[in-house]
Design a protein around this motif. Structure first.
Motif, mmCIF file in Angstrom:
data_model
loop_
_atom_site.group_PDB
_atom_site.id
_atom_site.type_symbol
_atom_site.label_atom_id
_atom_site.label_comp_id
_atom_site.label_asym_id
_atom_site.label_seq_id
_atom_site.Cartn_x
_atom_site.Cartn_y
_atom_site.Cartn_z
ATOM 1 N N GLY A 11 0.539 -1.752 19.147
ATOM 2 C CA GLY A 11 0.878 -1.873 17.725
ATOM 3 C C GLY A 11 0.489 -3.251 17.244
ATOM 4 N N ASP A 12 1.471 -4.005 16.748
ATOM 5 C CA ASP A 12 1.162 -5.357 16.254
ATOM 6 C C ASP A 12 1.578 -6.439 17.257
ATOM 7 N N LEU A 82 7.803 -8.160 24.644
ATOM 8 C CA LEU A 82 7.972 -6.728 24.440
ATOM 9 C C LEU A 82 8.782 -6.183 25.620
ATOM 10 N N THR A 121 16.550 -2.910 17.852
ATOM 11 C CA THR A 121 15.366 -2.051 17.940
ATOM 12 C C THR A 121 14.775 -2.152 19.340
ATOM 13 N N ASP A 123 11.661 -2.078 21.542
ATOM 14 C CA ASP A 123 10.220 -2.262 21.261
ATOM 15 C C ASP A 123 9.400 -1.042 21.678
ATOM 16 N N TRP A 125 10.130 2.629 23.729
ATOM 17 C CA TRP A 125 10.989 3.571 24.448
ATOM 18 C C TRP A 125 10.103 4.677 25.005
ATOM 19 N N VAL A 147 13.309 6.515 15.644
ATOM 20 C CA VAL A 147 12.150 5.803 15.078
ATOM 21 C C VAL A 147 12.367 5.649 13.563
ATOM 22 N N GLY A 150 14.778 3.032 12.635
ATOM 23 C CA GLY A 150 14.431 1.664 13.036
ATOM 24 C C GLY A 150 15.022 1.241 14.374
ATOM 25 N N LYS A 151 15.528 2.223 15.156
ATOM 26 C CA LYS A 151 16.112 1.873 16.462
ATOM 27 C C LYS A 151 15.056 1.823 17.571
ATOM 28 N N ILE A 152 13.929 2.470 17.328
ATOM 29 C CA ILE A 152 12.795 2.432 18.264
ATOM 30 C C ILE A 152 11.547 2.077 17.471
ATOM 31 N N ARG A 153 10.796 1.091 17.978
ATOM 32 C CA ARG A 153 9.555 0.698 17.289
ATOM 33 C C ARG A 153 8.390 1.587 17.730
ATOM 34 N N TYR A 154 8.174 1.670 19.044
ATOM 35 C CA TYR A 154 7.056 2.461 19.575
ATOM 36 C C TYR A 154 7.553 3.392 20.670
#
Length: 279
Positions: A11-12, A82, A121, A123, A125, A147, A150-154
């Motif tokens: 991701g970023d 991460l 969050t 990063d 999962w 997701v 906002g509890k899981i980013r990727y």
């Protein structure tokens, strides 16, 4: 010949391709508390001090104890780190791994991982295994929800075929696949290539296995030439195999950790790479 690129973007988040896996920081059979907790914390802190910013844990390691150990050693986490975790197993005892993909279990895994890791969050999962007894859409419903909240980013997957990856991609986007893969066990070659084409990270677990006895002489000769250990050559081979491969070798020893991280400074020639690839 150019050197290998040692960073990769999930991701970023740009991370070092040489990360650290925490599975060994548990009791025997990946069950119960690690024998020397203070040493385990020092190993984690040494990894971060050496520039590791990708650390992989799981709810199933311990179970639960490993995530708590990680946050105790490293929280507050360094900027740009991460922290990846996984869910979807029951652990009735040492060396026992029972997939549990029921939505209730997955939801509980996510909520309790957030607490143990002390984050709002997660990063990355990863679904530790697809449960053959539960429809994967049902399993992933709480993940889609997390997701959205906002509890899981990727999201990532573990031990999956190309077909299963495609199936999950219809449900939600994923960024990584974690399958067993190393110099000696290459059953997932097609998944490595597929993830590379898809722009997904491939995270080999058990990366240090250096393969069958017939490879021993070849590895030894190449290791001597590079003034390296066979483990370093096994890791260097993975780094060269594909740019999307992220390494998470684990260890309980700081000296071994530092040795693993030095694999990034070894660049195998194309010829050496081919010699090791052709078993």
């Amino acid at each position: 010949m150019g050197s290998i690129k040692l960073t990769y973007k999930i991701g970023d988040i740009e991370i070092n391709r040489l990360g650290y896996g925490t599975m060994q920081l548990t009791g025997k059979g990946v069950f119960g508390e690690v024998e020397d907790r203070e040493n385990a914390k020092k190993v984690l802190q040494a990894a971060v001090a050496a520039g590791v910013n990708f650390i992989d844990t799981a709810e199933a390691y311990g179970p639960k104890l490993n995530e708590s150990l990680l946050s105790e050693a490293l929280y507050p986490y360094k900027d740009g780190a991460l922290i990846a975790t996984k869910g979807g197993f029951n652990r009735p005892g040492p060396d026992l791994w029972v997939p549990n993909g029921t939505p209730e279990h997955i939801k509980e895994n996510i909520e309790s991982s957030l607490k143990r890791l002390k984050v709002n969050t997660i990063d990355l999962w990863q679904l530790h295994r697809i449960d053959p007894n539960v429809n994967v859409e049902e399993t992933l419903a709480p993940v889609v929800e997390a997701v959205k909240d906002g509890k899981i980013r990727y999201v990532g997957l573990s031990e999956v075929t190309i077909e299963q990856i495609k199936q999950v991609q219809k449900i939600l986007p994923i960024v990584s696949v974690q399958n067993m893969y190393n110099l000696g066990d290459r059953q997932w070659e097609d998944v490595v290539d597929f993830t590379a084409e898809q722009g997904l990270a491939f995270i080999p677990w058990f990366p240090l296995a250096s393969g069958p006895a017939k490879l021993e002489g070849k590895i030894k000769a190449i290791a001597e030439k590079h003034n390296a250990t066979t483990a370093q050559i096994a890791l260097a081979w993975l780094l060269k195999r594909s740019e999307n491969i992220l390494l998470i070798p684990g260890t309980k020893f700081i000296a071994h950790l530092q040795e693993n991280l030095l694999a990034g400074s070894i660049t195998l020639s194309d010829e050496e790479f081919e010699t090791l690839s052709n078993q």
